[in-house]
Design an enzyme around this catalytic site. Structure first.
Site, PDB file in Angstrom:
ATOM      1  N   ASP A  90       0.848  -1.197   0.000  1.00 47.30           N
ATOM      2  CA  ASP A  90       0.000   0.000   0.000  1.00 47.30           C
ATOM      3  C   ASP A  90       0.888   1.253   0.000  1.00 47.30           C
ATOM      4  O   ASP A  90       1.836   1.346   0.783  1.00 47.30           O
ATOM      5  CB  ASP A  90      -0.873  -0.032   1.273  1.00 47.30           C
ATOM      6  CG  ASP A  90      -1.945   1.038   1.272  1.00 47.30           C
ATOM      7  OD1 ASP A  90      -2.367   1.463   0.179  1.00 47.30           O
ATOM      8  OD2 ASP A  90      -2.373   1.427   2.374  1.00 47.30           O
ATOM      9  N   HIS A  91       0.589   2.197  -0.884  1.00 47.95           N
ATOM     10  CA  HIS A  91       1.308   3.484  -0.938  1.00 47.95           C
ATOM     11  C   HIS A  91       2.816   3.352  -1.110  1.00 47.95           C
ATOM     12  O   HIS A  91       3.594   3.976  -0.374  1.00 47.95           O
ATOM     13  CB  HIS A  91       1.021   4.323   0.323  1.00 47.95           C
ATOM     14  CG  HIS A  91      -0.366   4.868   0.354  1.00 47.95           C
ATOM     15  ND1 HIS A  91      -0.801   5.869  -0.480  1.00 47.95           N
ATOM     16  CD2 HIS A  91      -1.436   4.516   1.106  1.00 47.95           C
ATOM     17  CE1 HIS A  91      -2.073   6.128  -0.249  1.00 47.95           C
ATOM     18  NE2 HIS A  91      -2.492   5.305   0.713  1.00 47.95           N
ATOM     19  N   GLY A 182      -7.434   8.284   7.786  1.00 44.38           N
ATOM     20  CA  GLY A 182      -7.504   8.545   9.230  1.00 44.38           C
ATOM     21  C   GLY A 182      -8.909   8.909   9.666  1.00 44.38           C
ATOM     22  O   GLY A 182      -9.849   8.898   8.858  1.00 44.38           O
ATOM     23  N   HIS A 209      -9.662   4.977  -1.123  1.00 44.31           N
ATOM     24  CA  HIS A 209      -8.807   5.043   0.072  1.00 44.31           C
ATOM     25  C   HIS A 209      -9.567   5.776   1.172  1.00 44.31           C
ATOM     26  O   HIS A 209     -10.504   6.524   0.897  1.00 44.31           O
ATOM     27  CB  HIS A 209      -7.509   5.804  -0.259  1.00 44.31           C
ATOM     28  CG  HIS A 209      -6.509   4.969  -0.982  1.00 44.31           C
ATOM     29  ND1 HIS A 209      -5.279   4.660  -0.480  1.00 44.31           N
ATOM     30  CD2 HIS A 209      -6.579   4.349  -2.193  1.00 44.31           C
ATOM     31  CE1 HIS A 209      -4.624   3.895  -1.328  1.00 44.31           C
ATOM     32  NE2 HIS A 209      -5.390   3.702  -2.393  1.00 44.31           N
ATOM     33  N   GLY A 210      -9.117   5.587   2.412  1.00 40.99           N
ATOM     34  CA  GLY A 210      -9.741   6.324   3.510  1.00 40.99           C
ATOM     35  C   GLY A 210     -11.118   5.783   3.864  1.00 40.99           C
ATOM     36  O   GLY A 210     -12.048   6.555   4.118  1.00 40.99           O
ATOM     37  N   ASN A 231     -10.272   0.538   0.971  1.00 40.88           N
ATOM     38  CA  ASN A 231      -9.148   0.415   1.912  1.00 40.88           C
ATOM     39  C   ASN A 231      -9.567   0.817   3.319  1.00 40.88           C
ATOM     40  O   ASN A 231     -10.143   1.897   3.523  1.00 40.88           O
ATOM     41  CB  ASN A 231      -8.027   1.370   1.500  1.00 40.88           C
ATOM     42  CG  ASN A 231      -7.301   0.925   0.251  1.00 40.88           C
ATOM     43  OD1 ASN A 231      -7.700  -0.034  -0.396  1.00 40.88           O
ATOM     44  ND2 ASN A 231      -6.230   1.613  -0.071  1.00 40.88           N
ATOM     45  N   ILE A 232      -9.215  -0.033   4.253  1.00 43.80           N
ATOM     46  CA  ILE A 232      -9.527   0.261   5.658  1.00 43.80           C
ATOM     47  C   ILE A 232      -8.297  -0.038   6.505  1.00 43.80           C
ATOM     48  O   ILE A 232      -7.827  -1.180   6.539  1.00 43.80           O
ATOM     49  CB  ILE A 232     -10.729  -0.576   6.137  1.00 43.80           C
ATOM     50  CG1 ILE A 232     -11.959  -0.185   5.313  1.00 43.80           C
ATOM     51  CG2 ILE A 232     -10.986  -0.362   7.631  1.00 43.80           C
ATOM     52  CD1 ILE A 232     -13.078  -1.159   5.378  1.00 43.80           C
TER      53      ILE A 232
END
Ligand code: 13P
Length: 282
Positions: A90-91, A182, A209-210, A231-232
């Site tokens: 991820d990222h 977040g 995402h997020g 995504n969690i």
């Protein structure tokens, strides 16, 4: 073990999971794990739901052996399961990070050039796609920018997203439609009209995402626009930390070995992940 083209494979790529999800109108949960307990809980939850799963790992865990060790556990768990599971970086921030993940057997990687100017993001992502595809893996990239915390949101543009997907040959595209990474100070309101426009312009699976703190209703609306991977991280990891803190409170000075101590926390993570997986497949 899942069977692809008649061959048993322990871990699959995003391409064995996401195009079908997008076609059939559901999304697959991608949970960020950081240790045995978080990994084991989400895998058991996916098994209980007989659901595909994406296990993903932040790039900071690649700074030592952790990402590789998590990968070994994930592969072993995938071998025992019939439901397809992908193991994803991820990222990823650099091509070296992407190469590292591919070298240690990750079946999917993300390159995040979303803070770069458009043309530079295209150039970096194209290089990452070539690396991933040469390794038989898949690539996710991001267009627009989903910030961390209070950072600045840059919403994705449908025409740019379409050009980006075409030129880079990326397999799944993360889009910015109003989320951030977040916890939120105020519940987010997704730009569903924008998501729909992007979904019409981009045929590949979209990624949100997020996912923490986004209502089920908003998640389901995003899925109707082509979002197939959600995504969690924060919500799951917070549950682990608060759960452990709750156990300390409950047990006082009583000693318990780590595995026994964390059993009730794992049960909470399992319930959370299972409910989320179920929601996304509604
Ligand atoms: P959250 O931490 O907000 O759940 O976001 C997860 C994520 O998008 C990981 O890339």
């Amino acid at each position: 073990m899942p069977c692809i083209g008649g061959v048993s494979v322990p871990l699959v790529t995003l391409n064995e999971i996401l195009p079908q999800a997008r076609r059939d109108g559901y999304a697959v949960a991608a949970f960020n794990v950081a240790n045995l307990e978080t990994l084991y809980s989400v895998v058991r939850a996916a098994r209980a739901e007989n659901s595909p799963l994406i296990v993903q790992v932040y790039q900071r865990l690649f700074e030592d052996d952790r990402a590789e060790l998590i990968g070994v556990m994930a592969r072993r768990l995938a071998e025992q399961s019939d439901a397809p599971m992908a193991l994803h970086l991820d990222h990823g921030g650099t091509l070296d990070r992407v190469k590292q993940a591919l070298d240690i057997g990750y079946t999917s990687v993300m390159i995040d050039g979303s803070a770069l100017p458009f043309e530079e993001n295209i150039a970096l992502t194209s290089q990452a796609a070539a690396l991933a595809h040469a390794a038989g893996a898949t690539l996710e990239a991001e267009i627009g920018h989903v910030p961390f915390g209070d950072g600045e949101v840059k919403l994705s543009d449908a025409a740019e997203a379409a050009q980006f997907a075409r030129q880079t040959k990326v397999d799944a595209l993360a889009v910015s439609i109003g989320t951030a990474h977040g916890f939120y100070k105020k519940a987010p309101k997704l730009d569903i009209a924008r998501a729909a426009q992007i979904g019409q312009s981009v045929p590949i699976p979209l990624v949100l995402h997020g996912g923490t703190g986004v209502s089920d209703e908003q998640l389901l609306s995003a899925i109707t626009c082509g979002v197939a991977k959600i995504n969690i991280a924060t919500e799951l990891q917070n549950l682990f930390i608060r759960g452990a803190a709750g156990e300390i409170e409950r047990n006082g000075d009583n000693f318990k070995p780590v595995d026994v101590y964390l059993k009730p926390v794992e049960a909470q993570l399992f319930d959370y992940a299972r409910a989320k997986i179920r929601t996304l497949r509604r």
